[in-house]
Design an enzyme around this catalytic site. Structure first.
Site, PDB file in Angstrom:
ATOM      1  N   CYS A 252       0.832  -1.203   0.000  1.00  0.00           N
ATOM      2  CA  CYS A 252       0.000   0.000   0.000  1.00  0.00           C
ATOM      3  C   CYS A 252       0.871   1.259   0.000  1.00  0.00           C
ATOM      4  CB  CYS A 252      -0.971  -0.038   1.178  1.00  0.00           C
ATOM      5  SG  CYS A 252      -2.343   1.128   1.013  1.00  0.00           S
ATOM      6  N   HIS A 344      -3.598  -5.077   0.185  1.00  0.00           N
ATOM      7  CA  HIS A 344      -3.325  -5.578   1.526  1.00  0.00           C
ATOM      8  C   HIS A 344      -3.370  -7.110   1.534  1.00  0.00           C
ATOM      9  CE1 HIS A 344      -4.246  -1.732   4.002  1.00  0.00           C
ATOM     10  NE2 HIS A 344      -4.054  -1.398   2.733  1.00  0.00           N
ATOM     11  N   GLU A 346      -2.557  -9.152   3.789  1.00  0.00           N
ATOM     12  CA  GLU A 346      -2.820  -9.793   5.087  1.00  0.00           C
ATOM     13  C   GLU A 346      -4.254 -10.283   5.186  1.00  0.00           C
ATOM     14  OE1 GLU A 346      -4.818  -6.153   5.393  1.00  0.00           O
ATOM     15  OE2 GLU A 346      -2.721  -6.435   4.823  1.00  0.00           O
TER      16      GLU A 346
END
Length: 378
Positions: A252, A344, A346
């Site tokens: 990001c 992202h 994650e």
């Protein structure tokens, strides 16, 4: 009352804390994960509108917090849930909003506002409730227009940790990774630790000398809010890390800073990419990933072919791009061990398509350590 910079006004019901708040209004398209959205530091300075019509039905808990607090400047929803019903819920979302002082608005036509932002772009806005609701139309609009725009704004110092801390590696330790906290999420740190990294989380004000003195196996720049063009110090730090030959992975905001470190400019998107359903093409595999994103700026570089770094780091290429608007979604350096993605991986609140990037990072670091060991042996 929700007031937009261009004079549009929307009347609704007070939600969360009462008062007034200012920020850039943006919309997030996730059908789930409102708690992860609220606690994502990348939303600092922004009033977030949820396009999903029903928010709060699964309540809130401590496990789904992505940071220590709620970061959004304001919250806009169509219909708040009257009750919370989930076996993991420990409290109501309404209580978190009130405790966090988050001024919100509900009972509002979120679809109309989303369509307006899609046409006019993200803009400054304000929510006024309680005593602030009684201000005149002109006073409210003047407050909105006097608020800070996101372009040129550096918010890293507001969201970063003040003191360094570490997260131990889980399982076999392969090395350490120095994480520059520009607004990092808890899930990101957990994913790095699960790949065998001892995670050293550092304040955004740290110097390159300090980072390199830790002798990390790799460096990671996190997500975060603000304009990458206002983060010159972080760009300089990253360039020194890259010159030292330390493997790098950024997500990001960290992707935008890699782009700048390589000599490319960044620019503001009309309304950004936010939510957990953004389609991205991985040029290496040809695979389409559905990704979680939260950004209003992007790197300006050609998505086809190989480019030369304008700052002396060799050949680079775009590794991923958005299938919605062809925005750069990933950068790979071909002559140094560095890569990044705009989204992202994650997957807090889903989806899980991009978790492999942490494995790719681990492979890059392991190979770099092995190559360094072979060189020492010679």
């Amino acid at each position: 009352m929700l007031v937009l910079e261009d004079g549009r006004r929307f009347v609704g019901r007070a939600y969360g804390s009462r008062g007034r708040t200012l920020g850039e209004i943006v919309f997030a398209t996730g059908m789930t994960g409102y708690q992860e959205t609220l606690t994502d530091p990348s939303y600092a300075g922004q009033i977030v509108l949820m396009t999903a019509p029903h928010i709060g039905n699964t309540g809130a808990n401590d496990e789904d917090m992505e940071s220590r607090r709620i970061w959004v400047s304001g919250f806009v929803v169509r219909e708040p849930a009257r009750i919370a019903s989930n076996f993991r819920s420990t409290r109501r979302l309404d209580d978190d909003l009130e405790d966090g002082g988050v001024v919100g608005i509900s009972g509002i036509d979120t679809r109309a506002i989303t369509r307006h932002i899609r046409s006019a772009g993200a803009m400054r806005s304000g929510i006024f409730s309680g005593d602030a609701f009684t201000l005149s139309d002109g006073e409210q609009l003047e407050l909105v227009r006097s608020g800070q725009a996101m372009r040129g704004r550096n918010l890293s110092d507001e969201v970063s940790t003040v003191e360094p801390f570490s997260v131990p590696a889980k399982g076999e330790r392969i090395g350490s990774v120095a994480v520059l906290d520009l607004g990092v999420k808890t899930s990101t740190l957990n994913h790095l630790a699960e790949r065998g990294f001892e995670v050293l989380v550092l304040p955004q004000s740290v110097t390159a000398e300090h980072v390199l003195s830790l002798d990390p196996s790799a460096v990671f720049f996190s997500n975060g809010p603000g304009d990458p063009a206002a983060s010159d110090a972080h760009v300089t730090l990253l360039q020194e890390v890259l010159r030292a030959g330390v493997p790098y992975f950024g997500i990001c905001f960290g992707n935008q800073l890699l782009g700048r470190a390589l000599g490319f400019r960044t620019y503001k998107l009309p309304f950004g990419h936010r939510g957990i359903n953004q389609p991205v093409l991985d040029k290496t595999t040809g695979r389409v990933e559905i990704t979680s994103q939260n950004h209003g700026f992007a790197v300006d570089m050609p998505i086809d072919g190989i480019s030369d770094s304008r700052t002396g780091f060799g050949r680079v290429e775009v590794s991923h791009y958005s299938l919605n608007d062809q925005v750069v979604e990933g950068i790979r350096c071909l002559d140094i061990p560095a890569f990044s993605v705009q989204y992202h991986p994650e997957s807090a609140a889903g989806p899980h398509d991009a978790e492999y990037l942490f494995d790719r990072f681990r492979d890059v670091v392991v190979a770099h350590i092995a190559a360094a060991g072979a060189g020492d042996a010679k």
